[in-house]
Write an enzyme that holds these catalytic residues in place. Structure first.
Site, PDB file in Angstrom:
ATOM      1  CB  SER A   1     139.953   6.909  22.501  1.00  0.00           C
ATOM      2  OG  SER A   1     138.648   6.790  21.972  1.00  0.00           O
TER       3      SER A   1
ATOM      4  CE1 TYR B   1     141.724   2.438  19.774  1.00  0.00           C
ATOM      5  CE2 TYR B   1     139.555   3.184  20.480  1.00  0.00           C
ATOM      6  CZ  TYR B   1     140.789   3.451  19.919  1.00  0.00           C
ATOM      7  OH  TYR B   1     141.093   4.726  19.518  1.00  0.00           O
TER       8      TYR B   1
END
Ligand code: NAP
Length: 173
Positions: A45, A58
């Site tokens: 990401s 995350y």
């Protein structure tokens, strides 16, 4: 916020995003290194490049994926096996929609379609690139790298606000 989610929930997220990637990479590499050929494409990401307030686990788990993949890719030099890490930003899938992000609260230029992410990943792997992200994500990563955290973190917090409000609204507490 880390303190408003259970430790078990956070651990599940970290295990799925980081340790499962480690196990799968390890399993895939066995056969690939024996055959001396193969490509692994990791989906990381854009947040792998900076700490993410209210998405701390995350982002940390994605930073793990980047670091692991870059290091192992280096170990693999001279073999026919490579790892490419794709670092997408906002992508039109179920995840951002569930968190309350859409094109009214996140600028349109920051969004990609999943097909475009796949294409970028496949092209990067074919070219032997290690880390790849879209232009806007590169700008974000560069800003996060060069600017002081005291400037970067409030900006990221503001960008994350829709997801935070959504999480607060659905929180039983
Ligand atoms: N969408 C974005 O804006 C964005 C941005 C950056 C990075 N990413 C990354 O892209 C990857 C794919 O996400 P996506 O956006 O395509 O979301 P998605 O459409 O919701 O897909 C998530 C996938 O993960 C699977 N999954 C969820 N929990 C799982 C578990 N505990 N065990 C095994 N599989 C599980 C789901 O399986 P089921 O369908 O069976 O539930 C689904 O196939 C993720 O790694 C995400 O972090 C997404």
């Amino acid at each position: 916020m880390v303190s408003t989610r259970t430790a078990d929930d956070l651990q599940k997220e970290a295990v799925l995003n980081a340790l499962v990637v480690l196990r799968l990479t390890h399993a895939a590499l066995r056969g690939m290194t024996t055959r001396n050929m193969g490509d692994i494409i990791q989906i990381s990401s854009a947040v792998a490049f900076y700490p993410l307030p209210d998405g701390a686990t995350y982002a940390a788990s994605k930073a793990f994926v980047n670091s692991l993949s870059e290091a192992v890719n280096r170990e693999l030099r001279g073999t026919g096996v490579r790892i490419t890490v794709v670092c997408p930003g906002f992508t039109r899938t179920a995840i951002p929609a569930r968190l309350g992000f859409n094109e009214t609260n996140i600028p349109r230029r920051l969004w990609q379609d999943p097909e475009a992410v796949v294409e970028v990943g496949l092209r990067a792997a074919a070219r032997g690139k290690t880390v790849v992200s879209g232009l806007m994500n590169k700008v974000g990563a560069a800003m996060a790298y060069y600017l002081p955290r005291r400037l970067v973190l409030p900006y990221i917090e503001r960008l994350q606000k829709p997801g935070l409000e959504r999480a607060a609204a659905s929180s039983p507490g």
